[in-house]
Design a protein around this motif. Structure first.
Motif, PDB file in Angstrom:
ATOM      1  N   PRO A  24       0.866  -1.252  -0.034  1.00  0.00           N
ATOM      2  CA  PRO A  24       0.071   0.054   0.115  1.00  0.00           C
ATOM      3  C   PRO A  24       0.800   1.338   0.069  1.00  0.00           C
ATOM      4  CG  PRO A  24      -0.366  -1.390   1.939  1.00  0.00           C
ATOM      5  CD  PRO A  24       0.664  -1.769   1.277  1.00  0.00           C
ATOM      6  N   LEU A  25       0.271   2.259  -0.481  1.00  0.00           N
ATOM      7  CA  LEU A  25       0.895   3.813  -0.248  1.00  0.00           C
ATOM      8  C   LEU A  25       1.218   4.074   1.083  1.00  0.00           C
ATOM      9  CD1 LEU A  25      -0.904   6.184  -2.724  1.00  0.00           C
ATOM     10  CD2 LEU A  25       1.698   5.727  -2.673  1.00  0.00           C
ATOM     11  N   GLY A  26       2.352   4.732   1.255  1.00  0.00           N
ATOM     12  CA  GLY A  26       2.695   5.102   2.638  1.00  0.00           C
ATOM     13  C   GLY A  26       3.199   4.487   3.761  1.00  0.00           C
ATOM     14  N   VAL A  27       3.407   3.114   3.448  1.00  0.00           N
ATOM     15  CA  VAL A  27       3.971   2.260   4.304  1.00  0.00           C
ATOM     16  C   VAL A  27       5.697   2.044   4.022  1.00  0.00           C
ATOM     17  CG1 VAL A  27       1.949   0.842   4.857  1.00  0.00           C
ATOM     18  CG2 VAL A  27       3.641  -0.049   3.094  1.00  0.00           C
ATOM     19  N   PRO A  28       6.188   1.802   4.945  1.00  0.00           N
ATOM     20  CA  PRO A  28       7.928   1.652   4.842  1.00  0.00           C
ATOM     21  C   PRO A  28       7.945   0.031   4.205  1.00  0.00           C
ATOM     22  CG  PRO A  28       7.421   1.488   7.383  1.00  0.00           C
ATOM     23  CD  PRO A  28       6.161   1.709   6.615  1.00  0.00           C
ATOM     24  N   ALA A  83       8.693   5.396   3.075  1.00  0.00           N
ATOM     25  CA  ALA A  83       7.413   5.480   2.803  1.00  0.00           C
ATOM     26  C   ALA A  83       6.930   5.247   1.196  1.00  0.00           C
ATOM     27  CB  ALA A  83       6.750   6.582   3.583  1.00  0.00           C
ATOM     28  N   MET A  84       5.962   4.489   1.074  1.00  0.00           N
ATOM     29  CA  MET A  84       5.854   3.904  -0.501  1.00  0.00           C
ATOM     30  C   MET A  84       5.138   5.288  -1.031  1.00  0.00           C
ATOM     31  SD  MET A  84       6.947   1.259  -1.310  1.00  0.00           S
ATOM     32  CE  MET A  84       6.161   0.690  -2.847  1.00  0.00           C
ATOM     33  N   THR A  85       5.775   5.792  -2.118  1.00  0.00           N
ATOM     34  CA  THR A  85       5.112   6.953  -3.062  1.00  0.00           C
ATOM     35  C   THR A  85       4.986   6.075  -4.285  1.00  0.00           C
ATOM     36  OG1 THR A  85       7.175   7.621  -3.891  1.00  0.00           O
ATOM     37  CG2 THR A  85       6.394   8.668  -1.590  1.00  0.00           C
ATOM     38  N   GLN A  86       4.085   7.097  -5.095  1.00  0.00           N
ATOM     39  CA  GLN A  86       3.818   6.549  -6.413  1.00  0.00           C
ATOM     40  C   GLN A  86       5.161   6.098  -7.258  1.00  0.00           C
ATOM     41  OE1 GLN A  86       1.314   5.627  -7.865  1.00  0.00           O
ATOM     42  NE2 GLN A  86      -0.251   6.376  -6.664  1.00  0.00           N
ATOM     43  N   GLU A  87       6.452   7.029  -6.979  1.00  0.00           N
ATOM     44  CA  GLU A  87       7.607   6.798  -7.679  1.00  0.00           C
ATOM     45  C   GLU A  87       8.044   5.332  -7.365  1.00  0.00           C
ATOM     46  OE1 GLU A  87       7.855  10.354  -6.093  1.00  0.00           O
ATOM     47  OE2 GLU A  87       6.210   9.988  -7.072  1.00  0.00           O
ATOM     48  N   ASN A  88       7.716   4.913  -6.229  1.00  0.00           N
ATOM     49  CA  ASN A  88       8.367   3.414  -5.633  1.00  0.00           C
ATOM     50  C   ASN A  88       7.901   2.354  -6.110  1.00  0.00           C
ATOM     51  OD1 ASN A  88       8.597   5.335  -2.616  1.00  0.00           O
ATOM     52  ND2 ASN A  88      10.373   5.112  -3.873  1.00  0.00           N
TER      53      ASN A  88
END
Ligand code: NAG
Ligand code: NAG
Ligand code: NAG
Ligand code: NAG
Ligand code: NAG
Ligand code: NAG
Ligand code: NAG
Ligand code: NAG
Ligand code: NAG
Length: 657
Positions: free
Chosen positions: A541-545, A583-588
């Motif tokens: 998910p977005l936002g998690v490390p 933290a997961m972002t779209q680019e990751n």
């Protein structure tokens, strides 16, 4: 933001773990960390404070002497064939607390096994012989052992058996003093040293170098360190030495030097950087590799210095003899008598007084014995090595290569290739986390190394080629002369296999799958080929490390993580290389490749694909939800190492909120 911080606190806390593993990309590291190379062994029922090994390579018999017993081992099948009890008789003979019989010497002497021990502070030797109707050992004779075994196992002792004579060095006094090198038993006369020749010695090793053409000119070489007679405050308090005596020396005449060596000479054994006057003066261990011709017999010396590092220097007997035969004598500038002091003669009792007198007063050579690599030791390391053995391995092309087997004080064995000017550290094996290696014996024929610790004995297989079996390039880069690349993979050396020990250049490989893969990778990068999706895929998910992990195959390689055409360095965590995403972002999202580069060999070790997961993590999420996410990762098969921090980081961050 909070979980971001905690994520890194956790990582910082684990950075000290990294210290256990070598740092990536440095040639000073072992290239690989070997596992599963132990092929046999046992634990002692009680820890042993001291053990000695005796190995008879021809018969394959291995004996281990410890406290109150001698074990006979079968190295092939590795089991204890016999446990021979040798206890000190009665306690009335021994001083308080020293009643045990610690075995200190095992030699093959006059067709029997000669064993000596401290015997409750009253050194004793026993001749053991297999009994007639029963192959187990029995005592056939026993002797007073003073001068062969020390009174206390921590005191210095060496022994050597040559043509039915026993040579030894052990203290004559209970406090460890009166220590010198003697011929102690056998067919030839007992001979000892003149007291003034050496000062507070520690004997490391003695060796006999055969000369087929002139047996009467054979010498026994003695390696030791002693107190430096140079009391200059700059001078090291200790100095390392090689000394030698003639095998046929029977001592002087009845009138002068009776039973004292008439051929004793000593010289300084130099290991260091002579140009900088920086020396390793503390000799710690010696291993001698006999050559076809006596001049080529090679001596490997392991030294330490007061400025902390250890070094390996090599010497040939030819060069050592050159010093003894051709150097002037230290402190003596008159004419050298004839025969020259140190010359081996059939009847040493008839030597002229002038020659013997000079041996008595000027036994030290002016010239130093220099190491083969004259300006520097062959190998300098910050590892605290304590023992050395050297194997000679015939490679696929018939050439011989030397492998140094070095034991550290922290229970590791390093396998080091001696080819060329630079040492190449093939591998490191951790065998004991607790203790230092007590004894080590090499079986060159069976390619095995027997290693003794206080708690156990292990046999390790020196020929473990499975470790480099991924591709021809992996096998060649290992530069391990025990292994070659064949159609069966990386296998024990056979003639005709592919190998390049000398420089490890993989151009000897035929284009293999591995290289094909590299070619495909290049094509893919240049866009000429569509991506073949062989990746491990995770939904995150977005936002998690999150972080990705990749195993380290070679500590000589540099690892990078590649993502959308950009490379980022890897974070080493023990034997893994990590890529961190706070933290997961779209680019990751997207593809990741863990790429290793060693010399000119680039390999994709791991590939991952990160996809967005629909569960949304927001600051309003409850702890239960976070746990739920973690469980999702687990079912997705995320490596265990990632699970712990995620659980911690996510859970703790929830509490902080
Ligand atoms: C080793 O030494 C310790 C301390 O001196 C002693 O208590 C112990 O019994 C010794 N172990 C053996 C096997 O002799
Ligand atoms: C050998 O036997 C002795 C008793 O005689 C025992 O104390 C010792 O632990 C045994 N050694 C091994 C390795 O089993
Ligand atoms: C050999 O003799 C020893 C004692 O002397 C005994 O303990 C052992 O069992 C015997 N072994 C065989 C194979 O007879
Ligand atoms: C001693 O020097 C001579 C003359 O240089 C040489 O021929 C001889 O080989 C040397 N001895 C040794 C053992 O190298
Ligand atoms: C002593 O050892 C340490 C740790 O291995 C090393 O960093 C240091 O450079 C060494 N000192 C010298 C003078 O070699
Ligand atoms: C190296 O190991 C030896 C043997 O265990 C130990 O006596 C010595 O103190 C160690 N030296 C260093 C610098 O750690
Ligand atoms: C090495 O790999 C080859 C092919 O990948 C395999 O057939 C072989 O069994 C492996 N050998 C060892 C010793 O693991
Ligand atoms: C390996 O050998 C090839 C052919 O001999 C040569 O072109 C190449 O430069 C070498 N590579 C390395 C890293 O030495
Ligand atoms: C590389 O590409 C070729 C076709 O160009 C294909 O046959 C081969 O299987 C590919 N190899 C790998 C390891 O992907």
């Amino acid at each position: 933001m909070m979980q971001f911080i905690i994520f890194f606190i956790w990582l910082a806390g684990n950075v000290r773990l990294v210290l256990n593993s070598p740092t990536l990309g440095s040639k000073d590291n072992p290239r690989v960390l070997s596992k599963d190379i132990v092929c046999g062994g046992f634990e002692y029922p009680v820890h042993q404070n001291h053990s000695v090994f005796f190995y008879h390579e021809d018969s394959g018999e291995m004996y281990i002497g410890a406290t109150d017993f001698v074990l006979k081992l079968d190295v092939e099948g590795f089991h204890i064939m016999e446990n021979f009890s040798l206890k000190a008789p009665g306690q009335q003979h021994c001083e308080e607390g020293r009643c045990e019989n610690v075995i200190t010497v095992i030699e093959k002497f006059q067709d029997s096994l000669f064993v000596c021990g401290t015997n409750g502070n009253k050194p004793q030797c026993w001749k053991l012989f297999p009994s007639v109707n029963n192959q187990s050992l029995e005592i056939v004779e026993s002797y007073e052992g003073m001068g062969i075994s020390p009174f206390v196992y921590t005191h210095n002792v060496i022994s050597l058996s040559v043509e039915g004579d026993l040579y030894s060095a052990a203290p004559l006094d209970t406090d460890g003093s009166s220590l010198q090198f003697r011929r102690k038993a056998g067919s030839r006369t007992n001979v000892w040293m003149y007291d003034n020749w050496i000062s507070e010695p520690t004997f490391i090793s003695a060796t006999w170098v055969e000369r087929r053409e002139e047996p009467d000119n054979e010498k026994i070489y003695i390696f030791f360190r002693e107190k430096n007679s140079d009391h200059n405050p700059e001078a090291d308090p200790w100095i390392s030495r090689v000394a030698r005596v003639c095998k046929v020396d029977e001592g002087g005449s009845k009138r002068f030097f009776q039973n004292i060596w008439t051929s004793f000479l000593k010289a300084r054994l130099v290991c260091g950087f002579p140009e900088k006057s920086l020396y390793f003066n503390h000799l710690r261990d010696i291993y001698v590799v006999q050559g076809e011709d006596w001049v080529d017999t090679t001596v490997y010396g392991l030294f330490t210095s007061s400025w902390n590092a250890t070094a390996v220097c090599t010497y040939t007997i030819g060069k050592i003899e050159d010093v003894f035969e051709n150097s002037t004598f230290k402190g003596y500038n008159k004419d050298i008598p004839n025969p020259r002091p140190g010359t081996c003669v059939k009847n040493s009792r008839n030597l002229p007084l002038t020659t013997v007198n000079m041996v008595k007063d000027y036994p030290e050579m002016t010239d130093w014995v220099q190491s083969m690599h004259q300006t520097a030791p062959f190998y300098v390391s910050s590892n605290n090595y304590t023992k050395i053995a050297v194997d000679r391995v015939r490679a696929a092309d018939g050439r011989m290569h030397n492998i140094l087997l070095l034991a550290t004080d922290s229970g590791k064995i390093h396998k080091v290739l001696e080819d060329g000017a630079e040492p190449f550290i093939i591998s490191e094996t951790q065998l004991s986390s607790r203790s230092t290696v007590q004894s080590m014996k090499l079986d060159s024929k069976k390619r095995k190394l027997v290693v003794g610790f206080s708690e156990k004995i292990l046999i390790i297989d020196l020929q473990r080629c499975q470790e480099y079996n991924q591709s021809c390039a992996d096998c060649i880069l290992a530069r391990d002369p025990y292994c070659v690349w064949t159609e069966l993979g990386c296998t024990p050396t056979v003639t005709g296999g592919i190998q390049n020990i000398l420089d490890g250049n993989r151009s000897v490989c035929h284009p293999s799958d591995e290289e094909q893969k590299q070619i495909n990778r290049t094509k893919r990068e240049t866009g000429s080929l569509s991506t073949v999706d062989l990746r491990t895929t995770y939904s995150v998910p977005l936002g998690v490390p999150f972080y990705l992990s990749c195993p380290i195959d070679s500590y000589h390689a540099v690892y990078t993580w590649e993502h959308t055409g950009q490379g980022s360095p890897c974070l080493q965590m023990q034997s893994n290389c990590l890529h961190l995403i706070p933290a997961m972002t779209q680019e990751n999202y997207g593809g990741y490749e863990c790429v290793s580069k060693e010399r000119d060999y680039t390999k994709v070790v791991k590939t991952y694909q990160l996809k967005q997961q629909t569960i949304q993590v927001t600051t309003r999420d409850t702890e239960r939800d976070n746990n739920h996410i973690t469980i999702n990762y687990a079912s997705a098969g995320v490596l265990q190492i990632t699970l712990i921090p995620l659980t911690l980081a996510v859970t703790v961050s929830a509490i902080f909120r």
